[in-house]
Motif scaffolding. Structure first.
Motif, PDB file in Angstrom:
ATOM      1  N   ILE A 154       0.841  -1.198   0.000  1.00 48.94           N
ATOM      2  CA  ILE A 154       0.000   0.000   0.000  1.00 48.94           C
ATOM      3  C   ILE A 154       0.878   1.251   0.000  1.00 48.94           C
ATOM      4  N   ASN A 155       1.894   1.268   0.851  1.00 50.77           N
ATOM      5  CA  ASN A 155       2.802   2.421   0.922  1.00 50.77           C
ATOM      6  C   ASN A 155       3.506   2.648  -0.416  1.00 50.77           C
ATOM      7  N   ASP A 156       3.958   1.566  -1.050  1.00 46.52           N
ATOM      8  CA  ASP A 156       4.627   1.683  -2.354  1.00 46.52           C
ATOM      9  C   ASP A 156       3.676   2.272  -3.395  1.00 46.52           C
ATOM     10  N   CYS A 157       2.449   1.753  -3.438  1.00 45.15           N
ATOM     11  CA  CYS A 157       1.466   2.254  -4.407  1.00 45.15           C
ATOM     12  C   CYS A 157       1.174   3.733  -4.161  1.00 45.15           C
ATOM     13  N   ALA A 158       1.022   4.110  -2.904  1.00 47.85           N
ATOM     14  CA  ALA A 158       0.727   5.504  -2.582  1.00 47.85           C
ATOM     15  C   ALA A 158       1.872   6.417  -3.029  1.00 47.85           C
ATOM     16  N   ARG A 159       3.105   5.988  -2.837  1.00 46.58           N
ATOM     17  CA  ARG A 159       4.244   6.815  -3.252  1.00 46.58           C
ATOM     18  C   ARG A 159       4.285   6.974  -4.763  1.00 46.58           C
ATOM     19  N   VAL A 160       3.976   5.925  -5.506  1.00 47.66           N
ATOM     20  CA  VAL A 160       3.958   6.021  -6.970  1.00 47.66           C
ATOM     21  C   VAL A 160       2.866   6.990  -7.415  1.00 47.66           C
ATOM     22  N   VAL A 161       1.687   6.895  -6.827  1.00 44.72           N
ATOM     23  CA  VAL A 161       0.591   7.798  -7.192  1.00 44.72           C
ATOM     24  C   VAL A 161       0.946   9.240  -6.819  1.00 44.72           C
ATOM     25  N   GLU A 162       1.562   9.453  -5.664  1.00 48.68           N
ATOM     26  CA  GLU A 162       1.969  10.810  -5.284  1.00 48.68           C
ATOM     27  C   GLU A 162       2.930  11.398  -6.309  1.00 48.68           C
ATOM     28  N   GLN A 163       3.860  10.585  -6.793  1.00 50.17           N
ATOM     29  CA  GLN A 163       4.791  11.071  -7.815  1.00 50.17           C
ATOM     30  C   GLN A 163       4.054  11.388  -9.117  1.00 50.17           C
ATOM     31  N   ALA A 164       3.099  10.557  -9.491  1.00 55.71           N
ATOM     32  CA  ALA A 164       2.314  10.816 -10.705  1.00 55.71           C
ATOM     33  C   ALA A 164       1.477  12.081 -10.545  1.00 55.71           C
ATOM     34  N   GLN A 165       0.898  12.284  -9.352  1.00 59.53           N
ATOM     35  CA  GLN A 165       0.123  13.497  -9.101  1.00 59.53           C
ATOM     36  C   GLN A 165       1.005  14.735  -9.209  1.00 59.53           C
ATOM     37  N   ALA A 166       2.225  14.646  -8.702  1.00 57.07           N
ATOM     38  CA  ALA A 166       3.156  15.774  -8.783  1.00 57.07           C
ATOM     39  C   ALA A 166       3.476  16.092 -10.237  1.00 57.07           C
ATOM     40  N   LEU A 167       3.654  15.070 -11.053  1.00 60.11           N
ATOM     41  CA  LEU A 167       3.897  15.281 -12.474  1.00 60.11           C
ATOM     42  C   LEU A 167       2.698  15.948 -13.136  1.00 60.11           C
ATOM     43  N   GLN A 168       1.507  15.480 -12.779  1.00 63.10           N
ATOM     44  CA  GLN A 168       0.289  16.050 -13.355  1.00 63.10           C
ATOM     45  C   GLN A 168       0.146  17.523 -12.946  1.00 63.10           C
ATOM     46  N   GLN A 169       0.414  17.833 -11.689  1.00 61.32           N
ATOM     47  CA  GLN A 169       0.308  19.212 -11.225  1.00 61.32           C
ATOM     48  C   GLN A 169       1.327  20.096 -11.939  1.00 61.32           C
ATOM     49  N   GLY A 170       2.519  19.567 -12.167  1.00 60.08           N
ATOM     50  CA  GLY A 170       3.534  20.314 -12.913  1.00 60.08           C
ATOM     51  C   GLY A 170       3.094  20.563 -14.348  1.00 60.08           C
TER      52      GLY A 170
END
Length: 176
Positions: A154-170
């Motif tokens: 779960i922690n690994d998946c959340a970190r990957v999604v957080e990175q994808a969200q950061a890319l999307q926000q950028g």
């Protein structure tokens, strides 16, 4: 500018798009994990050698893909992403170090996970043969081991999604 001329399309597909949506995916995944870890603990209490290993492997082979899907990180969900986004997600998966995100799980992969908590599993096997308290110890260790593996995923998946969200926000900030 046509849609073909835009260099990046940061559509996250089935991934949570907001921190609140990510938190909901985490909570749903934890609920699944808790329920299945209880089942694993119950199976661990049965004093039949090897039964708990088979049960744990069966639970993990279903649980880990279910968790990945909650985060939009199942293999088919990742494959459906825009190639640019897919590449970024795969890089994030590599950085996190998960061998389960976006992969079809094999028996060998599940056994490799079980080895991660091998010491706990050894205690569980030994404890089964101690009258009364042994089954309780084995159940607690079985629950804890599955819970540990699931929470790590779960922690690994959340970190990957957080990175994808950061890319999307950028990408959104740059007007893409």
């Amino acid at each position: 500018m046509t849609s073909q001329a835009a260099p990046h399309n940061f559509d996250l597909g089935h991934m949570p798009r907001t921190p609140a949506a990510l938190q909901q995916a985490i909570e749903r995944s934890r609920a699944k994990l808790h329920q299945r870890a209880l089942w694993a603990g119950a199976a661990s209490a049965v004093p039949v050698p090897g039964l708990d290993w088979a049960f744990d492997a069966a639970i993990l082979s279903k649980l880990l893909p279910d968790i990945s899907a909650e985060f939009g990180l199942a293999p088919e969900q990742i494959d459906a992403l825009d190639p640019t986004v897919r590449d970024q997600v795969q890089k994030a998966v590599s950085l996190v170090g998960s061998v389960f995100i976006g992969k079809l799980l094999t028996r060998q992969m599940i056994l490799r996970v079980a080895r991660t908590v091998g010491a706990r599993m050894g205690v569980k096997q030994f404890a089964k043969f101690i009258p009364f308290a042994g089954q309780a110890i084995a159940a607690a260790v079985g629950y804890g081991a599955l819970r540990y593996l699931g929470q790590r995923h779960i922690n690994d998946c959340a970190r990957v999604v957080e990175q994808a969200q950061a890319l999307q926000q950028g990408a959104d900030a740059s007007g893409v």
